[in-house]
Design a protein around this motif. Structure first.
Motif, mmCIF file in Angstrom:
data_model
loop_
_atom_site.group_PDB
_atom_site.id
_atom_site.type_symbol
_atom_site.label_atom_id
_atom_site.label_comp_id
_atom_site.label_asym_id
_atom_site.label_seq_id
_atom_site.Cartn_x
_atom_site.Cartn_y
_atom_site.Cartn_z
ATOM 1 N N ARG A 13 -35.216 -5.933 18.929
ATOM 2 C CA ARG A 13 -36.081 -6.178 20.085
ATOM 3 C C ARG A 13 -35.518 -7.306 20.964
ATOM 4 O O ARG A 13 -35.481 -7.223 22.186
ATOM 5 C CB ARG A 13 -37.473 -6.562 19.550
ATOM 6 C CG ARG A 13 -38.485 -6.949 20.567
ATOM 7 C CD ARG A 13 -39.233 -5.734 21.037
ATOM 8 N NE ARG A 13 -39.334 -5.757 22.481
ATOM 9 C CZ ARG A 13 -39.810 -4.754 23.178
ATOM 10 N NH1 ARG A 13 -40.174 -3.641 22.606
ATOM 11 N NH2 ARG A 13 -39.910 -4.849 24.482
ATOM 12 N N PHE A 14 -35.067 -8.388 20.296
ATOM 13 C CA PHE A 14 -34.510 -9.547 21.005
ATOM 14 C C PHE A 14 -33.311 -9.107 21.857
ATOM 15 O O PHE A 14 -33.233 -9.404 23.054
ATOM 16 C CB PHE A 14 -34.085 -10.628 19.997
ATOM 17 C CG PHE A 14 -33.392 -11.818 20.622
ATOM 18 C CD1 PHE A 14 -34.124 -12.893 21.124
ATOM 19 C CD2 PHE A 14 -32.002 -11.854 20.733
ATOM 20 C CE1 PHE A 14 -33.478 -13.980 21.708
ATOM 21 C CE2 PHE A 14 -31.350 -12.944 21.314
ATOM 22 C CZ PHE A 14 -32.091 -14.007 21.798
ATOM 23 N N LYS A 46 -32.532 -6.095 22.838
ATOM 24 C CA LYS A 46 -32.987 -5.158 23.865
ATOM 25 C C LYS A 46 -33.551 -5.938 25.066
ATOM 26 O O LYS A 46 -33.275 -5.614 26.232
ATOM 27 C CB LYS A 46 -34.074 -4.265 23.249
ATOM 28 C CG LYS A 46 -34.339 -3.020 24.022
ATOM 29 C CD LYS A 46 -35.180 -2.039 23.211
ATOM 30 C CE LYS A 46 -35.878 -1.115 24.181
ATOM 31 N NZ LYS A 46 -37.331 -1.194 24.113
ATOM 32 N N ASP A 47 -34.323 -6.973 24.782
ATOM 33 C CA ASP A 47 -34.933 -7.757 25.857
ATOM 34 C C ASP A 47 -33.895 -8.566 26.643
ATOM 35 O O ASP A 47 -34.004 -8.719 27.848
ATOM 36 C CB ASP A 47 -36.017 -8.681 25.302
ATOM 37 C CG ASP A 47 -37.259 -7.900 24.878
ATOM 38 O OD1 ASP A 47 -37.345 -6.701 25.234
ATOM 39 O OD2 ASP A 47 -38.111 -8.468 24.170
ATOM 40 N N GLU A 67 -37.860 -16.868 27.161
ATOM 41 C CA GLU A 67 -37.927 -15.426 26.880
ATOM 42 C C GLU A 67 -36.524 -14.824 26.828
ATOM 43 O O GLU A 67 -35.693 -15.157 27.682
ATOM 44 C CB GLU A 67 -38.668 -14.718 28.031
ATOM 45 C CG GLU A 67 -40.103 -15.118 28.218
ATOM 46 C CD GLU A 67 -40.963 -14.593 27.084
ATOM 47 O OE1 GLU A 67 -40.635 -13.515 26.561
ATOM 48 O OE2 GLU A 67 -41.924 -15.283 26.712
ATOM 49 N N PRO A 68 -36.273 -13.913 25.889
ATOM 50 C CA PRO A 68 -34.953 -13.264 25.831
ATOM 51 C C PRO A 68 -34.545 -12.607 27.154
ATOM 52 O O PRO A 68 -33.386 -12.640 27.540
ATOM 53 C CB PRO A 68 -35.108 -12.213 24.726
ATOM 54 C CG PRO A 68 -36.457 -12.378 24.141
ATOM 55 C CD PRO A 68 -37.148 -13.519 24.783
ATOM 56 N N ARG A 69 -35.501 -12.024 27.856
ATOM 57 C CA ARG A 69 -35.221 -11.400 29.154
ATOM 58 C C ARG A 69 -34.644 -12.419 30.134
ATOM 59 O O ARG A 69 -33.724 -12.136 30.897
ATOM 60 C CB ARG A 69 -36.559 -10.850 29.684
ATOM 61 C CG ARG A 69 -36.407 -9.717 30.641
ATOM 62 C CD ARG A 69 -37.769 -9.317 31.211
ATOM 63 N NE ARG A 69 -37.528 -8.704 32.507
ATOM 64 C CZ ARG A 69 -37.345 -7.399 32.666
ATOM 65 N NH1 ARG A 69 -37.400 -6.579 31.663
ATOM 66 N NH2 ARG A 69 -37.092 -6.928 33.875
ATOM 67 N N ALA A 106 -32.467 -6.201 28.910
ATOM 68 C CA ALA A 106 -33.400 -5.839 29.991
ATOM 69 C C ALA A 106 -33.250 -6.838 31.134
ATOM 70 O O ALA A 106 -33.268 -6.470 32.309
ATOM 71 C CB ALA A 106 -34.831 -5.812 29.458
ATOM 72 N N GLY A 107 -33.087 -8.129 30.776
ATOM 73 C CA GLY A 107 -32.886 -9.168 31.794
ATOM 74 C C GLY A 107 -31.568 -8.984 32.523
ATOM 75 O O GLY A 107 -31.495 -9.117 33.751
#
Ligand code: ADP
Ligand code: MG
Length: 302
Positions: A102-103, A105-106, A63-65, A109-110
Motif C-alpha cells: 500500500r505504501f 502504491k501510494d 503521507e506516502p503520496r 500515486a503521488g
C-alpha cells in the motif's frame, strides 16, 4: 539536493567535478541545476537526479503520496531552473523489509499524479531492500538552445526576481506539496532573456550565492521586497530552503518591461527583490536604510 547545503558538501562536489571525465557533448556538467548535453540542432538534453531519505527530506508523518510528489517535483524544479520542460524519469526505491504494498502504491500515486500534469513518462528504475526508505529519481528534460539559462550569466545592473513567497516551507508542509515553476520559467524564456536562474532548494542566500559566485558578481536585496510566506521573516526566506521557487536575474531594460507587463495585466508572478552589483558580496538593505553583508549560510543578525 541537500536539505541544507554546507561548505563541506560543496567542497566535496568540487573535488568530484575535477575528477570527472568530460565528453565533447557535455555542454555543462557538474555545477548547475541540471547537466546540459548536446542533443539535436535546436535542443539540449537536460539531466538531473535527486535522492530523498526518510528523516532528512521527509518525516514519518508525511503521507506516502506526498513523498512521491516531492521526489518528482524537486527534479522538475531543477529542469524549470534551466528554462526547460521535463520528459522522462527513472525511479529507484530502497525499501525496509516490512514496507507494505500500500505504501509503495501510494508513493507512486503521488509520482504519477504529478507526472500526468507535467507529461513525464516513468520509463524505468530499480528496487532494493535497505534499512531505511530512500527514493531517487533521475529526470530528463529538454530545452531549445536559445532558451537555456545557466547560473553563470548575471551581470552588474540586472534585477533579481523570485517567483513566489519564501520561508517556513517545512513548517507549512509546502516542501511536499509545491508546484514546480515550469509554467513561469517557460513564460519567461519565451518572452524575455533571463541572464541566470536557479531553484531555491537551500535558501535564498545560499542559492542566489551560487548565481553570484558563478557569474562573478554581487547583489543587494531589499528586505521589504522579499515576498514571505505566512509567519515567515526575512531570515526564514534567506536560510530555510526547500521553497522551490525560482530566483533569476534579468537586464534592467527587460526587468522594466516585465514589471510593466505585470502591472498592466494585473497578473503578478515575478517579484523584484534586488539588483546585481559589481562588488562580489551579497548584501541586504533593511527599511532603516542599513546595508548588511549576508554570508552564503544566511543572515543571522535578526
Ligand atoms: P540542486 O540543489 O540544484 O539539486 P545540488 O546542490 O544537489 O543541486 O548539486 C549541485 C551540483 O553538484 C549539481 O550539478 C549536481 O549534479 C552535482 N552533484 C551533487 N552531488 C554529486 C555527486 N555525488 N556526484 C557528482 N555530482 C554531484
Ligand atoms: Mg536546483
Amino acid at each position: 539536493m541537500s536539505k541544507r547545503g554546507s561548505f563541506t558538501e560543496f567542497g566535496l562536489i568540487e573535488k568530484i567535478k575535477k575528477s570527472a571525465v568530460s565528453r565533447p557533448d557535455v555542454v555543462c556538467g557538474i555545477g548547475d541545476d541540471t547537466a546540459v548535453l548536446d542533443y539535436s540542432a535546436s535542443k539540449y538534453l537536460l539531466m538531473t537526479t535527486d535522492m530523498m531519505a526518510e528523516g532528512v527530506h521527509f518525516t514519518k508523518r508525511i503521507e506516502p503520496r506526498s513523498i512521491g510528489h516531492k521526489a518528482l517535483a524537486c527534479n522538475i524544479s531543477d529542469i524549470a531552473a534551466m528554462g526547460g520542460i521535463p520528459t522522462h524519469a527513472v525511479v529507484s526505491i530502497a525499501l525496509p523489509p516490512k514496507t507494505s504494498a500500500r505504501f509503495v502504491k501510494d508513493v507512486y500515486a503521488g509520482i504519477n499524479a504529478l507526472a500526468r500534469r507535467f507529461k513525464v513518462s516513468v520509463v524505468g528504475g530499480d528496487t532494493i531492500s535497505s534499512r531505511q526508505f530512500v527514493i531517487n529519481i533521475t529526470l530528463l528534460g529538454e530545452v531549445e538552445k536559445k532558451n537555456l539559462v545557466l547560473r553563470s550569466g548575471a551581470r552588474d545592473g540586472d534585477w533579481i526576481f523570485v517567483t513566489g513567497s519564501l520561508g517556513r516551507s517545512w513548517k507549512s508542509d509546502r516542501h511536499v506539496s509545491f508546484t514546480p515553476r515550469v509554467e513561469e520559467a517557460r513564460f519567461l524564456v519565451s518572452r524575455y532573456k533571463p541572464s541566470a536562474m536557479i531553484d531555491i532548494s537551500d535558501g535564498l542566500a545560499g542559492d542566489l550565492g551560487h548565481i553570484l559566485k558563478q557569474s562573478r558578481v554581487g547583489g543587494v536585496l531589499v528586505a521589504d521586497q522579499i515576498p514571505l510566506n505566512p509567519k515567515a521573516n526575512v531570515e526564514n526566506a534567506l536560510c530555510d530552503g526547500e521553497d522551490f521557487e525560482l530566483a533569476f536575474t534579468l537586464s534592467d531594460a527587460q526587468s522594466r518591461k516585465l514589471v510593466d507587463w505585470q502591472l498592466k495585466s494585473g497578473r503578478w508572478f515575478f517579484y523584484p527583490i534586488g539588483v546585481i552589483t559589481r562588488s562580489k558580496d551579497l548584501k541586504l538593505m533593511t527599511a532603516d536604510g542599513r546595508i548588511t553583508k549576508i554570508s552564503s549560510k544566511g543572515y543571522s543578525h535578526f
